[in-house]
Scaffold this motif. Structure first.
Motif, PDB file in Angstrom:
ATOM      1  N   ASP A  57       0.826  -1.211   0.000  1.00  0.00           N
ATOM      2  CA  ASP A  57       0.000   0.000   0.000  1.00  0.00           C
ATOM      3  C   ASP A  57       0.862   1.263   0.000  1.00  0.00           C
ATOM      4  O   ASP A  57       0.533   2.244  -0.665  1.00  0.00           O
ATOM      5  N   TYR A  58       1.956   1.236   0.734  1.00  0.00           N
ATOM      6  CA  TYR A  58       2.858   2.391   0.775  1.00  0.00           C
ATOM      7  C   TYR A  58       3.446   2.662  -0.607  1.00  0.00           C
ATOM      8  O   TYR A  58       3.525   3.817  -1.043  1.00  0.00           O
ATOM      9  N   ILE A  59       3.845   1.599  -1.306  1.00  0.00           N
ATOM     10  CA  ILE A  59       4.421   1.757  -2.648  1.00  0.00           C
ATOM     11  C   ILE A  59       3.366   2.283  -3.620  1.00  0.00           C
ATOM     12  O   ILE A  59       3.663   3.121  -4.469  1.00  0.00           O
ATOM     13  N   ARG A  60       2.138   1.829  -3.477  1.00  0.00           N
ATOM     14  CA  ARG A  60       1.054   2.332  -4.339  1.00  0.00           C
ATOM     15  C   ARG A  60       0.791   3.818  -4.082  1.00  0.00           C
ATOM     16  O   ARG A  60       0.574   4.587  -5.013  1.00  0.00           O
ATOM     17  N   ASP A  61       0.789   4.211  -2.807  1.00  0.00           N
ATOM     18  CA  ASP A  61       0.511   5.598  -2.450  1.00  0.00           C
ATOM     19  C   ASP A  61       1.694   6.530  -2.729  1.00  0.00           C
ATOM     20  O   ASP A  61       1.507   7.732  -2.898  1.00  0.00           O
ATOM     21  N   ASN A  62       2.903   5.989  -2.747  1.00  0.00           N
ATOM     22  CA  ASN A  62       4.127   6.772  -2.962  1.00  0.00           C
ATOM     23  C   ASN A  62       4.938   6.145  -4.087  1.00  0.00           C
ATOM     24  O   ASN A  62       5.963   5.506  -3.837  1.00  0.00           O
ATOM     25  N   PRO A  63       4.514   6.304  -5.338  1.00  0.00           N
ATOM     26  CA  PRO A  63       5.176   5.612  -6.443  1.00  0.00           C
ATOM     27  C   PRO A  63       6.634   6.031  -6.670  1.00  0.00           C
ATOM     28  O   PRO A  63       7.402   5.276  -7.241  1.00  0.00           O
ATOM     29  N   GLY A  64       7.026   7.182  -6.189  1.00  0.00           N
ATOM     30  CA  GLY A  64       8.404   7.634  -6.381  1.00  0.00           C
ATOM     31  C   GLY A  64       9.327   7.283  -5.231  1.00  0.00           C
ATOM     32  O   GLY A  64      10.491   7.686  -5.220  1.00  0.00           O
ATOM     33  N   ALA A  65       8.850   6.513  -4.263  1.00  0.00           N
ATOM     34  CA  ALA A  65       9.651   6.181  -3.083  1.00  0.00           C
ATOM     35  C   ALA A  65      10.779   5.219  -3.429  1.00  0.00           C
ATOM     36  O   ALA A  65      10.590   4.270  -4.191  1.00  0.00           O
ATOM     37  N   SER A  66      11.947   5.481  -2.855  1.00  0.00           N
ATOM     38  CA  SER A  66      13.086   4.578  -3.051  1.00  0.00           C
ATOM     39  C   SER A  66      12.956   3.390  -2.103  1.00  0.00           C
ATOM     40  O   SER A  66      12.123   3.395  -1.185  1.00  0.00           O
ATOM     41  N   MET A  67      13.801   2.411  -2.293  1.00  0.00           N
ATOM     42  CA  MET A  67      13.740   1.229  -1.438  1.00  0.00           C
ATOM     43  C   MET A  67      14.117   1.585  -0.002  1.00  0.00           C
ATOM     44  O   MET A  67      13.529   1.060   0.937  1.00  0.00           O
ATOM     45  N   ASN A  68      15.070   2.487   0.176  1.00  0.00           N
ATOM     46  CA  ASN A  68      15.444   2.913   1.526  1.00  0.00           C
ATOM     47  C   ASN A  68      14.285   3.617   2.223  1.00  0.00           C
ATOM     48  O   ASN A  68      14.051   3.395   3.415  1.00  0.00           O
ATOM     49  N   GLN A  69      13.560   4.461   1.503  1.00  0.00           N
ATOM     50  CA  GLN A  69      12.403   5.141   2.090  1.00  0.00           C
ATOM     51  C   GLN A  69      11.337   4.128   2.507  1.00  0.00           C
ATOM     52  O   GLN A  69      10.782   4.226   3.600  1.00  0.00           O
ATOM     53  N   VAL A  70      11.053   3.170   1.641  1.00  0.00           N
ATOM     54  CA  VAL A  70      10.051   2.143   1.949  1.00  0.00           C
ATOM     55  C   VAL A  70      10.481   1.360   3.180  1.00  0.00           C
ATOM     56  O   VAL A  70       9.679   1.115   4.082  1.00  0.00           O
ATOM     57  N   SER A  71      11.760   1.015   3.242  1.00  0.00           N
ATOM     58  CA  SER A  71      12.289   0.248   4.368  1.00  0.00           C
ATOM     59  C   SER A  71      12.173   1.031   5.672  1.00  0.00           C
ATOM     60  O   SER A  71      11.703   0.511   6.683  1.00  0.00           O
ATOM     61  N   GLU A  72      12.577   2.297   5.660  1.00  0.00           N
ATOM     62  CA  GLU A  72      12.548   3.112   6.876  1.00  0.00           C
ATOM     63  C   GLU A  72      11.126   3.427   7.325  1.00  0.00           C
ATOM     64  O   GLU A  72      10.821   3.347   8.515  1.00  0.00           O
ATOM     65  N   GLU A  73      10.266   3.787   6.403  1.00  0.00           N
ATOM     66  CA  GLU A  73       8.898   4.183   6.742  1.00  0.00           C
ATOM     67  C   GLU A  73       8.054   3.015   7.261  1.00  0.00           C
ATOM     68  O   GLU A  73       7.109   3.227   8.010  1.00  0.00           O
ATOM     69  N   ASN A  74       8.377   1.806   6.849  1.00  0.00           N
ATOM     70  CA  ASN A  74       7.572   0.645   7.225  1.00  0.00           C
ATOM     71  C   ASN A  74       8.275  -0.309   8.178  1.00  0.00           C
ATOM     72  O   ASN A  74       7.732  -1.369   8.506  1.00  0.00           O
ATOM     73  N   SER A  75       9.487   0.032   8.603  1.00  0.00           N
ATOM     74  CA  SER A  75      10.275  -0.811   9.510  1.00  0.00           C
ATOM     75  C   SER A  75      10.406  -2.239   8.974  1.00  0.00           C
ATOM     76  O   SER A  75      10.153  -3.225   9.664  1.00  0.00           O
ATOM     77  N   VAL A  76      10.798  -2.311   7.704  1.00  0.00           N
ATOM     78  CA  VAL A  76      11.008  -3.596   7.035  1.00  0.00           C
ATOM     79  C   VAL A  76      12.430  -3.597   6.486  1.00  0.00           C
ATOM     80  O   VAL A  76      12.897  -2.585   5.966  1.00  0.00           O
ATOM     81  N   SER A  77      13.103  -4.736   6.576  1.00  0.00           N
ATOM     82  CA  SER A  77      14.465  -4.798   6.063  1.00  0.00           C
ATOM     83  C   SER A  77      14.461  -4.750   4.534  1.00  0.00           C
ATOM     84  O   SER A  77      13.495  -5.171   3.885  1.00  0.00           O
ATOM     85  N   ILE A  78      15.543  -4.238   3.986  1.00  0.00           N
ATOM     86  CA  ILE A  78      15.688  -4.178   2.530  1.00  0.00           C
ATOM     87  C   ILE A  78      15.720  -5.592   1.967  1.00  0.00           C
ATOM     88  O   ILE A  78      15.167  -5.849   0.894  1.00  0.00           O
ATOM     89  N   ASN A  79      16.320  -6.523   2.696  1.00  0.00           N
ATOM     90  CA  ASN A  79      16.354  -7.924   2.236  1.00  0.00           C
ATOM     91  C   ASN A  79      14.953  -8.485   2.081  1.00  0.00           C
ATOM     92  O   ASN A  79      14.668  -9.219   1.128  1.00  0.00           O
ATOM     93  N   GLN A  80      14.055  -8.158   3.001  1.00  0.00           N
ATOM     94  CA  GLN A  80      12.680  -8.657   2.914  1.00  0.00           C
ATOM     95  C   GLN A  80      11.969  -8.058   1.706  1.00  0.00           C
ATOM     96  O   GLN A  80      11.260  -8.745   0.985  1.00  0.00           O
ATOM     97  N   ILE A  81      12.183  -6.775   1.461  1.00  0.00           N
ATOM     98  CA  ILE A  81      11.578  -6.124   0.291  1.00  0.00           C
ATOM     99  C   ILE A  81      12.103  -6.768  -0.985  1.00  0.00           C
ATOM    100  O   ILE A  81      11.336  -7.075  -1.901  1.00  0.00           O
ATOM    101  N   GLN A  82      13.405  -6.999  -1.044  1.00  0.00           N
ATOM    102  CA  GLN A  82      13.987  -7.648  -2.220  1.00  0.00           C
ATOM    103  C   GLN A  82      13.431  -9.051  -2.414  1.00  0.00           C
ATOM    104  O   GLN A  82      13.204  -9.479  -3.546  1.00  0.00           O
TER     105      GLN A  82
END
Length: 138
Positions: A39-64
């Protein structure tokens, strides 16, 4: 069925042999986290992976991992790019580009479509017959 310890919380649970070795509670929590990130990625299409990780408290490895599973896809505006594991072409989701996926599918199809038939060996002459030492020709 197998009894295992959850890799996240350490609880003992009955493992079905499918998916990651985590208990049902942790799976539900992980699925909620995935939906939050999606949902965060849908609402913020220009967000970088670091922003998504920090804003949602999710590791970059999990996103990948979710991207490799083709569950998540970043927009072009985000600037997040992944690369095909086979040819190195830029992709936005998954592990392989469409060209490599198609080539692998064709290779697999061709492997199953061509039946291999054995050609029987024929003796050319009587001289080519099998011989046994100490025995007369059969």
């Amino acid at each position: 069925m197998d009894i295992r310890n959850c890799r996240k919380c350490g609880r003992i649970f009955q493992y079905s042999g499918e998916g990651p070795v985590i208990c049902d509670n942790c799976k539900r929590e992980q699925e909620k986290l995935f939906e939050q990130v999606r949902d965060y990625i849908r609402d913020n299409p220009g967000a970088s992976m670091n922003q998504v990780s920090e804003e949602n408290s999710v590791s970059i490895n999990q996103i990948q991992q979710w991207v490799r599973e083709e569950r998540l896809e970043f927009s072009r505006e985000s600037g997040v790019t992944f690369y095909c594991e086979k040819c190195g072409a830029p992709i936005r989701t998954g592990r392989f580009c469409n060209n490599c996926k198609n080539a692998m599918a064709q290779d697999l199809d061709s492997m199953y479509k061509k039946p291999v038939t054995a050609v029987p060996h024929k003796r050319k002459t009587e001289r080519d017959a099998m011989r046994f030492m100490g025995k007369q020709d059969i």
